[in-house]
Write a protein that holds these residues in place. Structure first.
Motif, PDB file in Angstrom:
ATOM      1  N   ALA A  26      69.600 146.637 103.519  1.00 46.40           N
ATOM      2  CA  ALA A  26      69.181 145.278 103.356  1.00 46.40           C
ATOM      3  C   ALA A  26      68.576 144.913 102.008  1.00 46.40           C
ATOM      4  O   ALA A  26      68.657 143.669 101.599  1.00 46.40           O
ATOM      5  CB  ALA A  26      68.227 144.846 104.552  1.00 46.40           C
ATOM      6  N   GLN A  27      67.779 145.767 101.502  1.00 48.49           N
ATOM      7  CA  GLN A  27      67.211 145.388 100.087  1.00 48.49           C
ATOM      8  C   GLN A  27      67.959 145.757  98.912  1.00 48.49           C
ATOM      9  O   GLN A  27      67.708 145.116  97.685  1.00 48.49           O
ATOM     10  CB  GLN A  27      65.904 146.065  99.994  1.00 48.49           C
ATOM     11  CG  GLN A  27      65.106 145.791 101.112  1.00 48.49           C
ATOM     12  CD  GLN A  27      63.686 146.380 101.278  1.00 48.49           C
ATOM     13  OE1 GLN A  27      63.190 146.207 100.262  1.00 48.49           O
ATOM     14  NE2 GLN A  27      63.493 147.302 102.127  1.00 48.49           N
ATOM     15  N   SER A  28      68.954 146.529  98.897  1.00 47.33           N
ATOM     16  CA  SER A  28      69.745 147.213  97.693  1.00 47.33           C
ATOM     17  C   SER A  28      71.419 146.779  98.135  1.00 47.33           C
ATOM     18  O   SER A  28      71.873 147.237  98.955  1.00 47.33           O
ATOM     19  CB  SER A  28      69.470 148.491  97.706  1.00 47.33           C
ATOM     20  OG  SER A  28      68.260 148.791  97.568  1.00 47.33           O
ATOM     21  N   PRO A  29      71.900 146.685  97.047  1.00 36.27           N
ATOM     22  CA  PRO A  29      73.388 146.616  97.088  1.00 36.27           C
ATOM     23  C   PRO A  29      73.782 148.018  97.130  1.00 36.27           C
ATOM     24  O   PRO A  29      73.187 149.032  96.839  1.00 36.27           O
ATOM     25  CB  PRO A  29      73.804 146.136  95.475  1.00 36.27           C
ATOM     26  CG  PRO A  29      72.854 145.686  94.947  1.00 36.27           C
ATOM     27  CD  PRO A  29      71.539 146.070  95.720  1.00 36.27           C
ATOM     28  N   ALA A  30      74.963 148.179  97.984  1.00 27.80           N
ATOM     29  CA  ALA A  30      75.391 149.399  98.413  1.00 27.80           C
ATOM     30  C   ALA A  30      75.454 150.468  97.127  1.00 27.80           C
ATOM     31  O   ALA A  30      75.150 151.735  97.321  1.00 27.80           O
ATOM     32  CB  ALA A  30      76.852 149.212  99.032  1.00 27.80           C
ATOM     33  N   GLU A  31      76.096 150.227  96.094  1.00 26.40           N
ATOM     34  CA  GLU A  31      76.356 150.647  94.989  1.00 26.40           C
ATOM     35  C   GLU A  31      74.918 151.483  94.116  1.00 26.40           C
ATOM     36  O   GLU A  31      74.885 152.283  93.478  1.00 26.40           O
ATOM     37  CB  GLU A  31      77.056 150.173  93.880  1.00 26.40           C
ATOM     38  CG  GLU A  31      76.395 149.086  93.064  1.00 26.40           C
ATOM     39  CD  GLU A  31      76.558 147.766  93.692  1.00 26.40           C
ATOM     40  OE1 GLU A  31      76.337 146.759  93.227  1.00 26.40           O
ATOM     41  OE2 GLU A  31      77.294 147.655  95.015  1.00 26.40           O
ATOM     42  N   SER A  32      73.726 150.708  94.815  1.00 27.15           N
ATOM     43  CA  SER A  32      72.490 151.099  94.347  1.00 27.15           C
ATOM     44  C   SER A  32      71.446 151.608  95.274  1.00 27.15           C
ATOM     45  O   SER A  32      70.341 152.101  94.883  1.00 27.15           O
ATOM     46  CB  SER A  32      71.831 149.870  93.578  1.00 27.15           C
ATOM     47  OG  SER A  32      72.542 149.077  92.707  1.00 27.15           O
ATOM     48  N   MET A  33      72.196 151.855  96.459  1.00 25.86           N
ATOM     49  CA  MET A  33      71.326 152.587  97.376  1.00 25.86           C
ATOM     50  C   MET A  33      71.434 154.032  97.531  1.00 25.86           C
ATOM     51  O   MET A  33      72.641 154.660  97.439  1.00 25.86           O
ATOM     52  CB  MET A  33      71.703 152.107  98.972  1.00 25.86           C
ATOM     53  CG  MET A  33      70.537 152.405 100.002  1.00 25.86           C
ATOM     54  SD  MET A  33      71.220 151.882 101.405  1.00 25.86           S
ATOM     55  CE  MET A  33      71.816 153.258 102.292  1.00 25.86           C
ATOM     56  N   GLU A 110      63.557 157.970  92.457  1.00 27.93           N
ATOM     57  CA  GLU A 110      64.202 156.725  92.290  1.00 27.93           C
ATOM     58  C   GLU A 110      63.674 155.895  93.275  1.00 27.93           C
ATOM     59  O   GLU A 110      63.585 156.216  94.419  1.00 27.93           O
ATOM     60  CB  GLU A 110      65.692 156.932  92.438  1.00 27.93           C
ATOM     61  CG  GLU A 110      66.726 155.764  92.190  1.00 27.93           C
ATOM     62  CD  GLU A 110      66.685 154.895  93.327  1.00 27.93           C
ATOM     63  OE1 GLU A 110      66.847 153.783  93.321  1.00 27.93           O
ATOM     64  OE2 GLU A 110      66.550 155.585  94.405  1.00 27.93           O
ATOM     65  N   THR A 111      63.423 154.721  92.935  1.00 25.97           N
ATOM     66  CA  THR A 111      63.042 153.592  93.984  1.00 25.97           C
ATOM     67  C   THR A 111      63.750 152.311  93.533  1.00 25.97           C
ATOM     68  O   THR A 111      63.996 152.358  92.470  1.00 25.97           O
ATOM     69  CB  THR A 111      61.563 153.581  94.344  1.00 25.97           C
ATOM     70  OG1 THR A 111      61.592 153.026  95.652  1.00 25.97           O
ATOM     71  CG2 THR A 111      60.835 152.870  93.281  1.00 25.97           C
ATOM     72  N   GLY A 112      63.531 151.332  94.376  1.00 29.28           N
ATOM     73  CA  GLY A 112      63.977 150.164  94.090  1.00 29.28           C
ATOM     74  C   GLY A 112      63.269 149.333  93.079  1.00 29.28           C
ATOM     75  O   GLY A 112      61.939 149.459  93.125  1.00 29.28           O
ATOM     76  N   ASP A 141      70.342 151.493  86.085  1.00 29.51           N
ATOM     77  CA  ASP A 141      70.671 150.601  87.130  1.00 29.51           C
ATOM     78  C   ASP A 141      69.760 149.390  87.292  1.00 29.51           C
ATOM     79  O   ASP A 141      68.445 149.648  87.530  1.00 29.51           O
ATOM     80  CB  ASP A 141      71.013 151.204  88.625  1.00 29.51           C
ATOM     81  CG  ASP A 141      71.327 150.319  89.715  1.00 29.51           C
ATOM     82  OD1 ASP A 141      71.028 149.026  89.629  1.00 29.51           O
ATOM     83  OD2 ASP A 141      72.011 150.734  90.613  1.00 29.51           O
ATOM     84  N   PRO A 142      69.963 148.317  87.120  1.00 32.56           N
ATOM     85  CA  PRO A 142      68.680 147.092  87.246  1.00 32.56           C
ATOM     86  C   PRO A 142      68.243 147.183  88.600  1.00 32.56           C
ATOM     87  O   PRO A 142      67.145 146.593  88.552  1.00 32.56           O
ATOM     88  CB  PRO A 142      69.722 146.081  86.881  1.00 32.56           C
ATOM     89  CG  PRO A 142      70.744 145.987  87.240  1.00 32.56           C
ATOM     90  CD  PRO A 142      71.235 147.487  87.015  1.00 32.56           C
TER      91      PRO A 142
END
Length: 151
Positions: A26-33, A110-112, A141-142
């Protein structure tokens, strides 16, 4: 709090991992999860711990061996019923101690990068983690923050 190695078969742990995955997606785009599912957490290079108060699950965390000198923190999650009680800090200290016991020279994560991850980033920084470049297979990744701590 009792922190123990967990085999990821209990219903409470399965539910907490499900909550974690749902929250991350819910918080991250799929490519960044980069959160791991149950199968991912059961890989041999990963040790998974759950934290309990009697029969109540308080949180979880995992340590992935990247090589014999470098570990990665994975799946840090506190149950919503136990937020702001120091659960994450105790789990993180446990994982740091285990990484030192194994002889790792470095521990990374790695975290958001979104505001909702600020409490986690502050916790990591308070225990000596510093911002770093992507490590292992991660790419710049931003939506990601990378941190590391020399042991």
């Amino acid at each position: 709090m009792d922190i123990k190695i967990d085999d990821l078969t209990g219903s409470k742990v399965i539910a907490l991992i499900g909550e974690h995955l749902q929250s991350m997606s819910a918080q991250s785009p799929a490519e960044s999860m980069h959160a791991l599912n149950l199968d991912g957490l059961k890989k041999p290079e990963i040790t998974f711990w759950s934290a309990w108060e009697q029969d109540e699950l308080m949180g979880c965390g995992a340590l992935k061996e990247l090589d014999d000198q470098h570990g990665e923190i994975k799946s840090m999650r506190t149950s919503t019923l136990h937020l702001r009680k120091g659960v994450a800090k105790q789990l993180l200290l446990h994982i740091i101690d285990e990484a030192k016991r194994r002889g790792y020279q470095r521990l990374s994560l790695e975290t958001g990068s979104m505001a909702s991850f600020d409490p986690a980033i502050k916790l990591y920084a308070s225990l000596g983690f510093e911002y770093c470049e992507p490590f292992a297979d991660y790419k710049e990744d931003p939506n990601s923050v990378f941190m590391t701590k020399g042991l």
